[in-house]
Scaffold this active site. Structure first.
Site, PDB file in Angstrom:
ATOM      1  N   ASN A  11      22.073  -8.942 -46.884  1.00 24.79           N
ATOM      2  CA  ASN A  11      20.883  -9.660 -47.332  1.00 24.79           C
ATOM      3  C   ASN A  11      21.327 -10.764 -48.288  1.00 24.79           C
ATOM      4  O   ASN A  11      21.690 -10.493 -49.426  1.00 24.79           O
ATOM      5  CB  ASN A  11      19.925  -8.689 -48.028  1.00 24.79           C
ATOM      6  CG  ASN A  11      18.693  -9.377 -48.590  1.00 24.79           C
ATOM      7  OD1 ASN A  11      18.412 -10.539 -48.292  1.00 24.79           O
ATOM      8  ND2 ASN A  11      17.946  -8.670 -49.415  1.00 24.79           N
ATOM      9  N   TRP A  12      21.299 -12.007 -47.828  1.00 17.59           N
ATOM     10  CA  TRP A  12      21.762 -13.126 -48.647  1.00 17.59           C
ATOM     11  C   TRP A  12      20.751 -13.513 -49.736  1.00 17.59           C
ATOM     12  O   TRP A  12      21.073 -14.291 -50.612  1.00 17.59           O
ATOM     13  CB  TRP A  12      22.055 -14.331 -47.749  1.00 17.59           C
ATOM     14  CG  TRP A  12      23.412 -14.276 -47.117  1.00 17.59           C
ATOM     15  CD1 TRP A  12      24.142 -13.159 -46.829  1.00 17.59           C
ATOM     16  CD2 TRP A  12      24.208 -15.386 -46.689  1.00 17.59           C
ATOM     17  NE1 TRP A  12      25.334 -13.505 -46.252  1.00 17.59           N
ATOM     18  CE2 TRP A  12      25.403 -14.862 -46.150  1.00 17.59           C
ATOM     19  CE3 TRP A  12      24.025 -16.763 -46.690  1.00 17.59           C
ATOM     20  CZ2 TRP A  12      26.413 -15.680 -45.641  1.00 17.59           C
ATOM     21  CZ3 TRP A  12      25.024 -17.579 -46.173  1.00 17.59           C
ATOM     22  CH2 TRP A  12      26.207 -17.043 -45.653  1.00 17.59           C
ATOM     23  N   LYS A  13      19.529 -13.002 -49.641  1.00 14.72           N
ATOM     24  CA  LYS A  13      18.479 -13.330 -50.622  1.00 14.72           C
ATOM     25  C   LYS A  13      18.346 -14.854 -50.731  1.00 14.72           C
ATOM     26  O   LYS A  13      18.465 -15.541 -49.725  1.00 14.72           O
ATOM     27  CB  LYS A  13      18.776 -12.644 -51.949  1.00 14.72           C
ATOM     28  CG  LYS A  13      18.965 -11.132 -51.793  1.00 14.72           C
ATOM     29  CD  LYS A  13      19.067 -10.399 -53.089  1.00 14.72           C
ATOM     30  CE  LYS A  13      19.228  -8.902 -52.836  1.00 14.72           C
ATOM     31  NZ  LYS A  13      19.244  -8.115 -54.087  1.00 14.72           N
ATOM     32  N   HIS A  96      11.187  -5.198 -49.347  1.00 14.84           N
ATOM     33  CA  HIS A  96      12.257  -5.118 -50.334  1.00 14.84           C
ATOM     34  C   HIS A  96      11.643  -5.035 -51.732  1.00 14.84           C
ATOM     35  O   HIS A  96      10.575  -5.598 -51.992  1.00 14.84           O
ATOM     36  CB  HIS A  96      13.169  -6.338 -50.229  1.00 14.84           C
ATOM     37  CG  HIS A  96      14.447  -6.211 -50.990  1.00 14.84           C
ATOM     38  ND1 HIS A  96      14.518  -6.404 -52.354  1.00 14.84           N
ATOM     39  CD2 HIS A  96      15.708  -5.903 -50.581  1.00 14.84           C
ATOM     40  CE1 HIS A  96      15.768  -6.223 -52.753  1.00 14.84           C
ATOM     41  NE2 HIS A  96      16.508  -5.918 -51.701  1.00 14.84           N
ATOM     42  N   GLU A  98      12.257  -6.484 -54.353  1.00 14.34           N
ATOM     43  CA  GLU A  98      12.029  -7.791 -54.969  1.00 14.34           C
ATOM     44  C   GLU A  98      10.748  -8.427 -54.450  1.00 14.34           C
ATOM     45  O   GLU A  98      10.132  -9.247 -55.142  1.00 14.34           O
ATOM     46  CB  GLU A  98      13.241  -8.690 -54.718  1.00 14.34           C
ATOM     47  CG  GLU A  98      14.470  -8.216 -55.487  1.00 14.34           C
ATOM     48  CD  GLU A  98      15.793  -8.711 -54.953  1.00 14.34           C
ATOM     49  OE1 GLU A  98      16.836  -8.316 -55.494  1.00 14.34           O
ATOM     50  OE2 GLU A  98      15.787  -9.502 -53.967  1.00 14.34           O
ATOM     51  N   GLU A 166      16.787   1.875 -51.184  1.00 16.46           N
ATOM     52  CA  GLU A 166      17.423   1.109 -52.246  1.00 16.46           C
ATOM     53  C   GLU A 166      16.839   1.522 -53.588  1.00 16.46           C
ATOM     54  O   GLU A 166      15.734   1.096 -53.945  1.00 16.46           O
ATOM     55  CB  GLU A 166      17.200  -0.387 -52.032  1.00 16.46           C
ATOM     56  CG  GLU A 166      17.890  -0.958 -50.813  1.00 16.46           C
ATOM     57  CD  GLU A 166      17.952  -2.476 -50.866  1.00 16.46           C
ATOM     58  OE1 GLU A 166      19.055  -3.017 -50.788  1.00 16.46           O
ATOM     59  OE2 GLU A 166      16.900  -3.108 -51.018  1.00 16.46           O
ATOM     60  N   GLY A 172      22.004  -4.832 -57.770  1.00 16.90           N
ATOM     61  CA  GLY A 172      22.586  -5.898 -58.555  1.00 16.90           C
ATOM     62  C   GLY A 172      23.010  -5.514 -59.960  1.00 16.90           C
ATOM     63  O   GLY A 172      23.393  -6.380 -60.756  1.00 16.90           O
ATOM     64  N   SER A 211      24.185  -1.979 -54.886  1.00 20.38           N
ATOM     65  CA  SER A 211      25.553  -2.131 -55.395  1.00 20.38           C
ATOM     66  C   SER A 211      26.595  -1.504 -54.476  1.00 20.38           C
ATOM     67  O   SER A 211      27.524  -0.832 -54.924  1.00 20.38           O
ATOM     68  CB  SER A 211      25.665  -1.549 -56.813  1.00 20.38           C
ATOM     69  OG  SER A 211      24.855  -2.273 -57.715  1.00 20.38           O
ATOM     70  N   GLY A 232      23.757  -6.586 -50.639  1.00 21.77           N
ATOM     71  CA  GLY A 232      23.297  -7.808 -51.275  1.00 21.77           C
ATOM     72  C   GLY A 232      24.432  -8.777 -51.538  1.00 21.77           C
ATOM     73  O   GLY A 232      24.999  -9.371 -50.632  1.00 21.77           O
ATOM     74  N   GLY A 233      24.804  -8.921 -52.815  1.00 24.05           N
ATOM     75  CA  GLY A 233      25.783  -9.931 -53.213  1.00 24.05           C
ATOM     76  C   GLY A 233      27.104  -9.861 -52.487  1.00 24.05           C
ATOM     77  O   GLY A 233      27.731 -10.902 -52.228  1.00 24.05           O
TER      78      GLY A 233
END
Length: 248
Positions: A11-13, A96, A98, A166, A172, A211, A232-233
């Site tokens: 997921n590049w967000k 999600h 977010e 999640e 994150g 994470s 994610g990241g």
């Protein structure tokens, strides 16, 4: 989405420009040189879906990060599931944390979006997870079960989809639940899914997200009922992401 192979989805967000496609090309080459034992997907911002689909080739599935429940209309700035499909997506992340927290998305809205995704031919990845306060209050399983019951429409029975657990407090932050905590919630998610949709979804993958990194991916992916990861990241750089893919 079959449980026979795990799904590792990035997921590049709100990250990535045209120059970032070089990472996708590097990932494509790495997968071609040593084919993975899992399915691999990337969910970039909508501005990159079409270009990424061209670069990715057959070895990487492309998805969106959200869609509108309605098929079309006067919804400035929103995208329908059909638009994502038309741009080259085959998956879409829905619900999600977010989106739930930052945009006030409810279980009912996530459910409606999932139905819209199915209608457009997209496989939804529906996210659930508890906050730190809910975890510390001993309500993690209760909260996640409620999200499953409210966010998964009955139309998902027999369809291609996934659920992603999640823990909100691990996204994150560098914090990760214990393997025992991950297993406990994944088993509860499976039980709630079966209660909601029947035994036919016993093979539907439940992804873990929060994470996930190359150095912890293998042990997390080995936990019972963990059918992949939503990353994610660490999915932004090919070297990091391929390390997670190899852990499957």
């Amino acid at each position: 989405m079959k449980q026979s192979v795990k799904l590792i989805a990035g997921n590049w967000k709100m990250n990535g420009l045209g120059a970032s496609l070089g990472e996708v090309e590097a990932l494509r080459q790495a997968l071609a040189e040593a084919p993975p034992a899992c399915r691999v997907a990337l969910c970039p911002p909508a501005t990159l879906i079409e270009r990424m689909a061209r670069v990715a080739g057959d070895g990487i599935e492309i998805g969106g990060q959200d869609c509108r429940a309605e098929a079309h209309g006067a919804y400035t700035g929103d995208l329908s599931a059909a638009m994502l499909k038309d741009a080259g997506a085959c998956l879409v992340i829905l619900g999600h944390s977010e989106r739930r927290q930052g945009h006030g998305e409810t279980d009912a809205l996530v459910s409606a979006k999932a139905e819209a995704a199915l209608a457009a031919g997209l496989a939804p990845i529906i996210c659930v997870g508890e906050t730190l306060e809910q975890r510390e209050a001993g309500r993690a399983v209760e909260v996640v079960r409620g999200q499953i019951m409210g966010s998964l429409p009955l139309a998902l029975a027999g369809q291609d989809f996934a659920v992603a657990y999640e823990p909100v407090w691990a996204i994150g932050t560098g914090l990760t639940p214990t393997l025992q905590q991950i297993e406990e919630v994944h088993r509860a998610v499976r039980a709630a899914m079966i209660e909601r949709l029947g035994l036919g979804i016993a093979a539907t993958p439940i992804l873990y997200g929060g994470s996930v990194k190359p150095d912890n991916a293998a042990e997390i992916l080995a936990v019972p009922e963990v059918g992949g990861a939503l990353v994610g990241g660490a999915s932004l750089k090919a070297a990091d992401f391929i390390g997670i893919v190899r852990g499957a």
